[in-house]
Design a protein around this motif. Structure first.
Motif, PDB file in Angstrom:
ATOM      1  N   THR A 213       0.844  -1.192   0.000  1.00  0.00           N
ATOM      2  CA  THR A 213       0.000   0.000   0.000  1.00  0.00           C
ATOM      3  C   THR A 213       0.878   1.240   0.000  1.00  0.00           C
TER       4      THR A 213
ATOM      5  N   ASP B 166      -0.520   4.096   1.155  1.00  0.00           N
ATOM      6  CA  ASP B 166      -1.210   4.951   2.121  1.00  0.00           C
ATOM      7  C   ASP B 166      -0.829   4.539   3.545  1.00  0.00           C
TER       8      ASP B 166
ATOM      9  N   ALA C  39      -3.764   3.452   5.735  1.00  0.00           N
ATOM     10  CA  ALA C  39      -4.656   2.372   5.314  1.00  0.00           C
ATOM     11  C   ALA C  39      -4.641   1.166   6.261  1.00  0.00           C
TER      12      ALA C  39
END
Length: 660
Positions: free
Chosen positions: A548, A550, A553
């Motif tokens: 990921t 992010d 997240a």
């Protein structure tokens, strides 16, 4: 074993013995299970007229010592002879079988042998627990299947169950009918204070003097008979009395008497004095072993004739032939030195593996030694300083553990800034959280400076064996890392998702396992591959390799999933950090996915009473866990598991998946 007339007791039979099950409790409808008892193995031989003889496993007459047991079954036998195999036990005030109290009683009896025969010791009553029946009337039952022998034994009336009773036995089918398993029976044995469980083949005959595969013991506590071969005078508060014992046993292959280690704990003041008096009468000038023990092991030793047999509790039998983490249980007057064999090496273990890149045995206090760790030379100090007092586990042993576990541990530390929890004065002393590289760190140590909301921190990076040994020498018992790595001197994206399962008051890791099973199914359904490990403390963690960009997240996903499980079963799961919500529940701590948080690294030791470690486990082990002991592993046990399984988290990075 004929009973010739009314006054003749059945002839003694050498008892059948149980074989160790190698750590695998047998399962299946062909097996029955009994508690493993913690007392003196004994035969109760009864003549048709009720004359009773109690005999030890090596044919020593126990009748006078346990006179209170004689004649108890006479009314139940109606003039028949009988031969019962079982165990004489003593109970403690907590209602559990207490071997130490039996030993104290035994010592009193030996000291009073010159007094009235048949002294009963009313203040320490004994009980005979029968688990087999070898003769009833004129019929020998040696060739009869176990099930039939147990049926006949269970049918015998017990006129005084406080003195003579039958050990509980349960078959696999009976457990299954109650929706239980042999593992459940083992867990109950542990919680009730038994020594373990013996699995017995229901179709098997009784084989005198043999140790066949039809009786398999699964101990919860490791005990070992030992021959007392020497002793050391006590020091400091024990000056003037016995400090410890030097132990021997016979090599199972050659029969030679070999040195197997020592024991210095578990003695009462009275037992120290009593042992010292007995050993002084047996002194000899030289050691009795076939080869001389290491010099550092026999400083101040006083040697004795190898005539006394004792019993110890121990945690490990090393590949070098030594019992480790020992405690004294008492003398075994019912055992002969010729019977005492050293523990056998576990079959899968090599007899003499190459030594790991670790420091030598601990040196006396204050001394410094130089060792080679990888491509670096390090100076180590105070290796014999005890960091885990309950086990006598020293700093040298901590360094040795981290050196040997380095191959599987380092990949989980690589590129991750490490936070240390140091215990310079042992786990009973003050602990220190340390994120910044401490003063005096070697100039070759890899480090990284990272700036966050708390300012700039100069983190250590442990990417190699020298760095790991350096940290262990600082008594950095615990190693904690984040769920991201450093890339080109900056914090990278998260590559691991973690769920920390923390058992609240009234719950244990067993409850965590049930929650882990539910999380496993949800994570797999979401396309992730979960891995499990113990925390090394009370709970456990689940990991998934992720991809990921992010940083927020993982926390968002983990929180959503934790809240879902808490909503489904609010009586057993909480996603709220407040302690008021945790009683009787497992807290799913999703917050450790925050980039600022860290989690204990796989294989890291913990600063608990004992040197337990955060240990990767299989999902089969998670599903089978029914007691905290099933998923509690010490440093030695972790090393054995690595030999068996390798790194159970090795596929974590390979199995990474997008976090959707």
């Amino acid at each position: 074993m004929a009973a010739d007339d009314a006054t003749h007791v059945p002839a003694w039979v050498e008892p059948m013995l149980a074989k160790a099950d190698g750590g695998r409790l047998r399962s299946g409808p062909e097996w029955a299970y009994e508690y493993k008892l913690d007392g003196y193995r004994a035969a109760m031989r009864i003549a048709p007229d009720g004359t009773t003889v109690l005999t030890s496993r090596n044919n020593i007459d126990f009748t006078a010592e346990f006179a209170d047991l004689a004649g108890v079954l006479t009314p139940a036998l109606d003039g028949q002879a009988a031969y019962l195999d079982g165990e004489v036990v003593v109970y403690g005030e907590d209602g559990r079988i207490d071997f130490e109290r039996m030993q104290e009683r035994r010592g009193r009896y030996v000291r009073h042998q010159s007094g009235p025969k048949g002294l009963e010791f009313k203040d320490v009553p004994v009980r005979f627990l029968a688990f087999d029946l070898l003769r009833l009337g004129d019929r020998s039952l040696l060739g009869v299947p176990y099930d039939e022998r147990r049926r006949l034994l269970a049918e015998l009336p017990m006129p005084d169950p406080y003195r003579v009773s039958v050990v509980r036995a349960v078959t696999f089918d009976e457990l299954a009918a109650d929706r239980r398993t042999p593992a459940d029976f083992l867990a109950h044995a542990a919680s009730a204070g038994y020594e373990g469980v013996v699995a017995k083949l229901r179709s098997s005959a009784y084989y005198p003097g043999q140790r066949p595969d039809s009786w398999l013991k699964h101990p919860l506590v490791r005990t070992q008979e030992v021959i007392v071969c020497g002793w050391r005078p006590g020091q400091r508060s024990f000056t003037g009395t016995l400090g410890g014992l030097l132990l021997g046993a016979h090599d199972p292959a050659t029969g030679d008497l070999v040195y197997i280690g020592d024991v210095g704990t578990g003695f009462t003041q009275a037992s120290r004095a009593d042992l010292q008096a007995q050993l002084q009468a047996l002194e000899r000038r030289t050691h009795p072993f076939v080869t001389t023990p290491p010099r550092e092991d026999i400083v101040r030793a006083r040697w004795v004739e190898p005539r006394l047999v004792g019993e110890i509790v121990y945690r490990q039998f090393t590949r070098g032939g030594r019992v480790r983490h020992t405690a004294w249980r008492g003398l075994r007057h019912d055992k002969d030195p010729a019977e005492v064999l050293a523990p056998r090496a576990v079959p899968h273990e090599p007899a003499a593996p190459p030594p790991p890149p670790s420091p030598p045995a601990p040196e006396p206090p204050g001394q410094r030694i130089t060792v080679q760790a990888g491509n670096r030379r390090l100076t180590l100090s105070n290796l014999d300083k005890v960091l885990y007092p309950a086990d006598g586990f020293t700093k040298g042993e901590v360094i040795n553990y981290y050196s040997r576990v380095a191959e599987v541990l380092l990949p989980h530390l690589a590129g991750r800034p490490v936070t240390f929890i140091r215990y310079p004065n042992g786990v009973d002393g003050q602990k220190w959280f340390e994120k910044n590289v401490p003063n005096g760190a070697p100039d070759w140590l890899r480090t990284v400076r990272l700036t966050g909301t708390g300012g700039t921190i100069h983190y250590p990076l442990l990417d190699d064996l020298p760095g790991l040994v350096w940290a262990a020498n600082m008594a950095a018992l615990e190693l904690h890392v984040p769920q991201w790595t450093v890339e080109s001197g900056t914090r990278g994206s998260p590559d691991r998702l973690v769920f920390d399962l923390d058992p609240g008051p009234g719950t244990t890791i067993v409850d965590c396992c049930r929650v882990a099973e539910r999380l496993h199914d949800v994570l797999v359904a979401d396309g992730l591959t979960p891995y499990a490990k113990t925390s090394g403390s009370k709970g456990m963690q689940l990991y998934c390799g992720i991809r990921t960009d992010d940083p927020a997240a993982p926390s968002a996903y983990a929180k959503k999933l934790a809240q879902r499980l808490a909503k489904e079963t609010p009586e057993s799961v909480t996603a709220v950090m407040a302690k008021a919500h945790r009683s009787g529940r497992v807290f799913i701590d999703w917050s450790q996915n925050n980039p600022a948080k860290t989690t204990v690294a796989p294989y890291s030791l913990r600063g608990r009473d004992h040197p337990t470690a955060s240990t990767p486990v299989t999902w089969d082990e998670v599903r089978a866990c029914r007691h905290v002991t099933h998923l509690t592993f010490t440093a030695e046990e972790v090393l054995d598991r690595i030999e068996d399984h390798g790194d159970l988290l090795a596929g974590l990075a390979k199995d990474s998946a997008p976090l959707g």
